[in-house]
Write an enzyme that holds these catalytic residues in place. Structure first.
Site, PDB file in Angstrom:
ATOM      1  N   GLU A  63      -3.075  13.691   4.973  1.00 33.75           N
ATOM      2  CA  GLU A  63      -2.735  15.020   4.437  1.00 33.75           C
ATOM      3  C   GLU A  63      -2.931  14.927   2.932  1.00 33.75           C
ATOM      4  OE1 GLU A  63      -1.775  17.812   6.039  1.00 33.75           O
ATOM      5  OE2 GLU A  63      -1.708  16.977   8.059  1.00 33.75           O
ATOM      6  N   CYS A  82       0.915  20.929  -2.732  1.00 26.11           N
ATOM      7  CA  CYS A  82      -0.460  20.646  -2.294  1.00 26.11           C
ATOM      8  C   CYS A  82      -1.234  21.915  -1.963  1.00 26.11           C
ATOM      9  CB  CYS A  82      -0.442  19.722  -1.086  1.00 26.11           C
ATOM     10  SG  CYS A  82       0.529  20.382   0.271  1.00 26.11           S
TER      11      CYS A  82
HETATM   12  P1  NAD Z   1      -0.198   9.548  -4.343  1.00 26.63           P
HETATM   13  O1  NAD Z   1      -1.414   9.444  -3.513  1.00 26.63           O
HETATM   14  O2  NAD Z   1      -0.225   9.030  -5.718  1.00 26.63           O
HETATM   15  O3  NAD Z   1       1.029   8.795  -3.632  1.00 26.63           O
HETATM   16  C1  NAD Z   1       1.401   9.046  -2.287  1.00 26.63           C
HETATM   17  C2  NAD Z   1       2.057   7.803  -1.702  1.00 26.63           C
HETATM   18  O4  NAD Z   1       1.107   6.746  -1.713  1.00 26.63           O
HETATM   19  C3  NAD Z   1       3.267   7.300  -2.465  1.00 26.63           C
HETATM   20  O5  NAD Z   1       4.249   6.897  -1.546  1.00 26.63           O
HETATM   21  C4  NAD Z   1       2.726   6.118  -3.256  1.00 26.63           C
HETATM   22  O6  NAD Z   1       3.683   5.099  -3.469  1.00 26.63           O
HETATM   23  C5  NAD Z   1       1.616   5.605  -2.357  1.00 26.63           C
HETATM   24  N1  NAD Z   1       0.530   4.997  -3.146  1.00 26.63           N
HETATM   25  C6  NAD Z   1       0.156   5.267  -4.421  1.00 26.63           C
HETATM   26  N2  NAD Z   1      -0.878   4.512  -4.801  1.00 26.63           N
HETATM   27  C7  NAD Z   1      -1.196   3.731  -3.736  1.00 26.63           C
HETATM   28  C8  NAD Z   1      -2.177   2.734  -3.493  1.00 26.63           C
HETATM   29  N3  NAD Z   1      -3.038   2.386  -4.440  1.00 26.63           N
HETATM   30  N4  NAD Z   1      -2.209   2.143  -2.287  1.00 26.63           N
HETATM   31  C9  NAD Z   1      -1.331   2.481  -1.311  1.00 26.63           C
HETATM   32  N5  NAD Z   1      -0.376   3.422  -1.494  1.00 26.63           N
HETATM   33  C10 NAD Z   1      -0.291   4.044  -2.675  1.00 26.63           C
HETATM   34  O7  NAD Z   1       0.216  11.078  -4.287  1.00 26.63           O
HETATM   35  P2  NAD Z   1       1.415  11.794  -5.021  1.00 26.63           P
HETATM   36  O8  NAD Z   1       1.134  11.809  -6.484  1.00 26.63           O
HETATM   37  O9  NAD Z   1       2.712  11.232  -4.565  1.00 26.63           O
HETATM   38  O10 NAD Z   1       1.305  13.256  -4.423  1.00 26.63           O
HETATM   39  C11 NAD Z   1       0.487  14.229  -4.960  1.00 26.63           C
HETATM   40  C12 NAD Z   1      -0.778  14.407  -4.142  1.00 26.63           C
HETATM   41  O11 NAD Z   1      -0.461  14.574  -2.779  1.00 26.63           O
HETATM   42  C13 NAD Z   1      -1.547  15.659  -4.526  1.00 26.63           C
HETATM   43  O12 NAD Z   1      -2.912  15.382  -4.504  1.00 26.63           O
HETATM   44  C14 NAD Z   1      -1.184  16.642  -3.427  1.00 26.63           C
HETATM   45  O13 NAD Z   1      -2.138  17.662  -3.231  1.00 26.63           O
HETATM   46  C15 NAD Z   1      -1.083  15.737  -2.250  1.00 26.63           C
HETATM   47  N6  NAD Z   1      -0.210  16.307  -1.235  1.00 26.63           N
HETATM   48  C16 NAD Z   1      -0.763  16.709  -0.054  1.00 26.63           C
HETATM   49  C17 NAD Z   1       0.039  17.314   0.903  1.00 26.63           C
HETATM   50  C18 NAD Z   1      -0.508  17.782   2.207  1.00 26.63           C
HETATM   51  O14 NAD Z   1       0.294  18.105   3.086  1.00 26.63           O
HETATM   52  N7  NAD Z   1      -1.801  17.857   2.399  1.00 26.63           N
HETATM   53  C19 NAD Z   1       1.400  17.476   0.643  1.00 26.63           C
HETATM   54  C20 NAD Z   1       1.902  17.048  -0.566  1.00 26.63           C
HETATM   55  C21 NAD Z   1       1.106  16.455  -1.504  1.00 26.63           C
END
Ligand code: NAD
Length: 456
Positions: free
Chosen positions: A210, A244
């Site tokens: 997602e 998002c």
């Molecule tokens: P992110 O990808 O930075 O982090 C998400 C999760 O991944 C966190 O738990 C983080 O600890 C982990 N993570 C971060 N870097 C990682 C790596 N290198 N390897 C493995 N895991 C890692 O995202 P965010 O900043 O927490 O959220 C914002 C993003 O999420 C935006 O792009 C938003 O559009 C998207 N989002 C999508 C939805 C959806 O339902 N489609 C919902 C909410 C947010």
């Protein structure tokens, strides 16, 4: 053995007992989850207030109420969804029956983001439980208060060999991804989604991703401008744009641009007042890094509304920028903040062409009263999902599967789609032993001719 290994192994053993597969067990777990959320409601809301300054109203609406609805929806239908489904059998398979059995994958991993830190950890969990799996949740490190409450709630409610949380940052997440999970459900950014998919591929673990992206709102010349402005302002500035599916930018028809922008400014003022930075309920930007990233975009194009910010409070006013094109920096990445760039168009095909050169967005919102315009957009622009004459509301109904496509994600969930996502559908053909049609066996020229007649 470290904590991750230990929990993964204990969940693997527990899943093998088959306990989590029983309908009564799943229903009890969903009941317990709802009771636990109710018990901790105030603590959850105050944690979300600390992490993101969401008001109790916004926090309840977007992080808690939606979960109660989802749990009730799933509980009501679960028995039906779990039933094996008898399907037709081909004439070539005379005498046999065909049945599809949903079965849980096993040990699942849910990685959650920070922007709806409670809801986006629990909503997939509802699907994992409903489908009979065990689950490990990795909440976001950027919202530590919510992560702590979430962990407390899960520890109080479930044994860790069934459901557990493991707190930590990207490193913890990567350590988790080394385990051979049976399913991974990831919510977060597109770049991290790629990393997750790559890690999952090492174990051939199926994934739901997602992700995010730039979701457009298109305001056509025949739109109800007042409502369009109100609903776009709501979708964009809820959680200070850190959503998002928030409209990332607007394409407005040139003929109604001035009138629409007036309505939009009015709608923002009506919701957040003349001084949003002093509004105690206007959410903050999650941290300094994101604040600084957004701050650099405030001088893009022509600033016509808002633009003020407060680093101490980590807040940025709802801001409208005009004179924007695809080369402006604000159009180069997902904004994920309260900044709304406006572009204009005269003919819809120019919008369709522009969007076809962009990654497929998670959502698209069209405001029009014209069915043909509606059809043109739905038929010609690929996107995850969206609304006609509204924003964001499509994700709040359990009847619509929610998810992205391409760069905005793969797979979907909510309601039945969550059950499907966390289930493997096992196809079984039960053959009769009362007779054995000789058709398929080799050794007869006559049979071969008959087969050729069948499969012409
Ligand atoms: P992110 O990808 O930075 O982090 C998400 C999760 O991944 C966190 O738990 C983080 O600890 C982990 N993570 C971060 N870097 C990682 C790596 N290198 N390897 C493995 N895991 C890692 O995202 P965010 O900043 O927490 O959220 C914002 C993003 O999420 C935006 O792009 C938003 O559009 C998207 N989002 C999508 C939805 C959806 O339902 N489609 C919902 C909410 C947010």
């Amino acid at each position: 053995m470290n904590q991750i290994n230990l929990i993964f192994q204990s969940q693997t053993c527990f899943f093998k007992t088959g306990e989590s597969k029983a309908l009564s067990f799943r229903l009890q777990a969903l009941n317990n989850l709802k009771l636990a959320i109710k018990k901790h409601e105030n603590t959850i809301l105050s944690a979300i207030r600390q992490d993101l300054n969401k008001s109790e109203f916004e926090g309840f609406l977007t992080e808690i109420g939606i979960l109660y609805e989802e749990i009730d929806f799933v509980k009501k239908r679960l028995k039906q969804w779990m039933k094996p489904k008898r399907v037709k059998t081909a004439i070539t398979h005379l005498g046999s029956k065909s049945v599809i059995y949903p079965e849980p994958y096993g040990v699942t991993l849910i990685i959650a983001p920070w922007n709806y830190p409670f809801q986006l950890a629990i909503a997939p969990l509802i699907g994992a439980i409903a489908a009979g799996n065990t689950a490990i949740i990795k909440p976001s490190e950027l919202t530590p208060h919510t992560s702590a409450v979430l962990t407390q709630l899960i520890e109080e409610t479930f044994d860790s060999d069934y459901i557990a949380t493991i707190e930590g940052d990207a490193k913890t997440s990567q350590a988790l991804l080394k385990q051979p999970f049976d399913y991974i459900f990831f919510t977060g950014s597109t770049p991290v989604g790629k990393i997750v998919m790559e890690q999952a591929a090492k174990h051939l673990t199926p994934v739901t991703l997602e992700l995010g992206g730039k979701s457009p709102a298109i305001v056509h010349e025949d739109a109800n401008l007042k409502l369009a402005a109100k609903r776009i302002a709501w979708g964009k500035f809820t959680n200070a744009g850190q959503t998002c599916v928030a409209p990332d930018y607007i394409y407005v028809h040139e003929n109604i641009k001035v009138a629409f922008l007036q309505e939009l400014q009015q709608a923002i003022t009506d919701s957040y007042g003349e001084q949003p930075l002093d509004n105690p309920d206007f959410p903050k930007i999650v941290n300094d890094n994101h604040f600084n990233r957004l701050h650099q975009l405030l001088d893009n194009g022509n600033l016509i509304y808002g633009g003020k910010s407060d680093l101490e409070k980590c807040k940025i006013e709802p801001t409208i920028l005009t004179d924007i094109d695809w080369e402006t920096p604000v159009m180069k990445e997902e904004i994920f903040g309260p900044i709304l760039p406006i572009m204009t168009y005269c003919q819809l095909p120019t919008v369709i062409t522009a969007l076809s050169g962009q990654p497929k967005p998670l959502a698209l919102y069209l405001f029009t009263e014209n069915k043909q315009i509606e059809q043109q957009v739905v038929d010609h622009i690929p996107f995850g999902g969206g609304c006609i004459n509204d924003t964001m509301y499509h994700l709040a109904t359990p009847h619509l599967p929610f998810g992205g496509v391409g760069h905005s994600g793969t797979g979907s969930y909510h309601g039945k789609a969550s059950f499907d996502t966390f289930s493997h559908y096992k196809s079984i053909l039960k053959q009769t032993t009362k007779f054995d049609l000789p058709l398929r066996y080799p050794g007869s020229e006559k049979r071969f001719k008959l087969i050729k007649k069948f499969f012409k």
